[in-house]
Write an enzyme that holds these catalytic residues in place. Structure first.
Site, short mmCIF file in Angstrom:
data_model
loop_
_atom_site.label_atom_id
_atom_site.label_comp_id
_atom_site.label_asym_id
_atom_site.label_seq_id
_atom_site.Cartn_x
_atom_site.Cartn_y
_atom_site.Cartn_z
N LYS A 23 0.81 -1.19 0.00
CA LYS A 23 0.00 0.00 0.00
C LYS A 23 0.86 1.25 0.00
O LYS A 23 0.41 2.33 -0.36
CB LYS A 23 -0.86 0.06 1.27
CG LYS A 23 -1.81 -1.06 1.47
CD LYS A 23 -2.54 -0.82 2.83
CE LYS A 23 -3.30 -2.03 3.23
NZ LYS A 23 -3.79 -1.95 4.60
N GLU A 64 7.98 1.86 -6.51
CA GLU A 64 8.06 1.35 -5.13
C GLU A 64 8.17 2.51 -4.15
O GLU A 64 8.76 3.55 -4.48
CB GLU A 64 9.32 0.49 -4.99
CG GLU A 64 9.10 -0.98 -5.22
CD GLU A 64 8.51 -1.69 -4.00
OE1 GLU A 64 7.90 -1.04 -3.13
OE2 GLU A 64 8.66 -2.92 -3.93
N ASP A 65 7.69 2.32 -2.95
CA ASP A 65 7.84 3.35 -1.92
C ASP A 65 9.28 3.35 -1.37
O ASP A 65 9.97 4.35 -1.42
CB ASP A 65 6.81 3.16 -0.80
CG ASP A 65 6.78 1.72 -0.25
OD1 ASP A 65 7.52 0.85 -0.77
OD2 ASP A 65 6.01 1.48 0.70
N ASP A 121 14.45 -1.64 0.91
CA ASP A 121 15.20 -1.83 2.14
C ASP A 121 16.20 -2.97 1.88
O ASP A 121 17.24 -2.74 1.27
CB ASP A 121 14.14 -2.16 3.21
CG ASP A 121 14.68 -2.30 4.60
OD1 ASP A 121 15.85 -1.97 4.81
OD2 ASP A 121 13.94 -2.77 5.48
N PHE A 164 13.93 3.55 10.67
CA PHE A 164 12.57 3.29 10.23
C PHE A 164 11.88 4.62 9.94
O PHE A 164 11.86 5.50 10.79
CB PHE A 164 11.80 2.50 11.27
CG PHE A 164 10.64 1.79 10.66
CD1 PHE A 164 10.83 0.56 10.04
CD2 PHE A 164 9.38 2.35 10.67
CE1 PHE A 164 9.77 -0.09 9.42
CE2 PHE A 164 8.31 1.71 10.05
CZ PHE A 164 8.51 0.49 9.43
N VAL A 165 11.33 4.73 8.75
CA VAL A 165 10.70 6.00 8.37
C VAL A 165 9.20 5.80 8.13
O VAL A 165 8.76 4.72 7.75
CB VAL A 165 11.36 6.60 7.11
CG1 VAL A 165 12.80 6.96 7.38
CG2 VAL A 165 11.26 5.67 5.91
N ASP A 184 4.06 3.27 6.53
CA ASP A 184 3.42 3.05 7.83
C ASP A 184 4.36 2.39 8.84
O ASP A 184 5.39 1.83 8.49
CB ASP A 184 2.21 2.14 7.66
CG ASP A 184 2.63 0.67 7.40
OD1 ASP A 184 3.47 0.46 6.51
OD2 ASP A 184 2.14 -0.22 8.11
N ARG A 237 0.58 6.74 7.78
CA ARG A 237 0.64 6.85 6.32
C ARG A 237 0.21 8.23 5.85
O ARG A 237 0.64 8.72 4.82
CB ARG A 237 -0.29 5.83 5.67
CG ARG A 237 0.16 4.39 5.78
CD ARG A 237 -0.67 3.52 4.83
NE ARG A 237 -0.62 2.10 5.16
CZ ARG A 237 0.33 1.27 4.74
NH1 ARG A 237 1.33 1.72 4.02
NH2 ARG A 237 0.28 0.00 5.05
P1 IMP Z 1 12.50 -5.01 1.57
O1 IMP Z 1 11.90 -6.24 0.99
O2 IMP Z 1 13.34 -5.32 2.80
O3 IMP Z 1 13.28 -4.17 0.59
O4 IMP Z 1 11.32 -4.14 2.17
C1 IMP Z 1 10.50 -3.35 1.38
C2 IMP Z 1 9.18 -3.12 2.05
O5 IMP Z 1 9.31 -3.06 3.48
C3 IMP Z 1 8.66 -1.74 1.65
O6 IMP Z 1 7.86 -1.82 0.48
C4 IMP Z 1 7.92 -1.29 2.87
O7 IMP Z 1 6.61 -1.76 2.81
C5 IMP Z 1 8.63 -1.95 4.03
N1 IMP Z 1 9.63 -1.06 4.65
C6 IMP Z 1 10.96 -1.18 4.66
N2 IMP Z 1 11.56 -0.19 5.35
C7 IMP Z 1 10.56 0.59 5.80
C8 IMP Z 1 10.53 1.80 6.57
O8 IMP Z 1 11.54 2.38 7.00
N3 IMP Z 1 9.30 2.31 6.83
C9 IMP Z 1 8.14 1.75 6.38
N4 IMP Z 1 8.13 0.62 5.65
C10 IMP Z 1 9.33 0.05 5.36
#
Ligand code: IMP
Length: 294
Positions: A160, A214-215, A218, A267-268, A274, A280
């Protein structure tokens, strides 16, 4: 030449508490400012300046001079006179005279959210203000429009967290663009599970130019799975646009074609992101207070 923005509150000697408070509000929302950077002559005789006016602040991002009035009516009337004169003599200059109520309203009007930091006790600090985000999203949209000139890309968002970014980015893409969304499950301590597609694409993307939006990236594991899935549908091309890149945490090396901002390993929340489904709707991106992250 103006001195470099933004001076921080602790380094500046303010004449009044209300100015220091205004500067703290601007800092909190990441709006750059300069304190009394320029004096405008208002009356002069030959080379001699008889009267000048030095507005309290200049906000380079908004191209706006701001004068804060105290509550005393006599001073406010005098400042009103000077501001009127300044506007007559320098019509190209944007200047606002603000009482306390006015400037709280101003900050809210520019989309920086609730102006009083005390009303947001969960936020540790703002990393990117609403204004900074909008400027960056505008730049990304312009670049994407150039890179895809003559094409009709399909923008795919992963729900989302991406909903703010997707909506704003698309408004800055000047091409015929189709839009679709995917939703996937995230890891919740269920080590037996795998990333599940909760909502797949409605559109067919075979031979289409796909822009995955993508938002935040990470570890890169989510993006990696989504990219694999999209590639298997044989698009003509596939590029990735991420608003935030938390590069320090990367485990899977995924290529990002467009990045809004790099973020530190914290963490942001906000602007769609969220923590346990909250925050959000904040118009900026900020870090949460450490004690809330359990
Ligand atoms: P990844 O698979 O570890 O790259 O994580 C990606 C997903 O984790 C993102 O699409 C977010 O939904 C969530 N995410 C990772 N870091 C954060 C953060 O700092 N704040 C909020 N959501 C995060």
């Amino acid at each position: 030449m103006l001195p470099e923005a933004s001076a921080r509150t602790e380094r500046v000697q303010f004449a009044h508490d209300s100015e220091a408070e205004f500067a703290r509000i601007l800092d909190f929302y990441g709006i750059s400012w300069l304190y009394e950077p320029r004096s405008f002559p208002l009356r002069w005789e030959d080379d001699r300046i008889l009267e000048a006016f030095t507005p309290d602040f200049f906000l380079p991002d908004l191209n706006l001079y701001v004068e804060i009035t105290t509550l005393r009516q006599k001073l406010a009337t005098e400042k009103n006179r000077k501001v009127r004169l300044l506007r007559q003599l320098y019509p190209e200059i944007n200047v606002k005279l603000l009482n306390k109520k006015d400037y709280l309203r101003l900050v809210a009007k520019y989309g920086y959210g609730p102006p009083d930091a005390k009303k947001l006790p969960d936020i540790d600090r703002v990393l990117f203000s609403a204004g900074q985000i909008q400027r960056r999203v505008h730049e990304l949209g312009a670049r994407i429009s150039r890179d895809y000139r003559g094409k009709s890309p399909v923008a795919v968002g992963v729900l989302k967290g991406v909903f703010f970014f997707m909506a704003d980015l698309l408004r800055h893409i000047s091409l015929p663009v189709s839009v679709d969304f995917m939703a996937i499950s995230s890891y919740e301590g269920d080590s037996a599970g795998a990333v599940k597609i909760l909502k797949d694409l409605d559109l067919h993307i075979v031979k289409e130019h796909v822009l995955l939006v993508e938002d935040i990236v990470d570890t890169g594991m989510t993006l990696n799975r989504v990219v694999e899935r999209l590639r298997s549908q044989r698009p003509a091309s596939l590029k990735v646009c991420a608003l935030l890149d938390k590069r320090a945490r990367r485990l899977v090396d995924v290529h990002l074609d467009y990045v809004g901002f790099e973020v530190p390993d914290e963490f942001v929340v906000g602007y769609g992101l969220d923590y346990r489904q909250r925050y959000r709707n904040l118009p900026f991106i900020g870090t949460l207070k450490q004690e809330l992250l359990s």
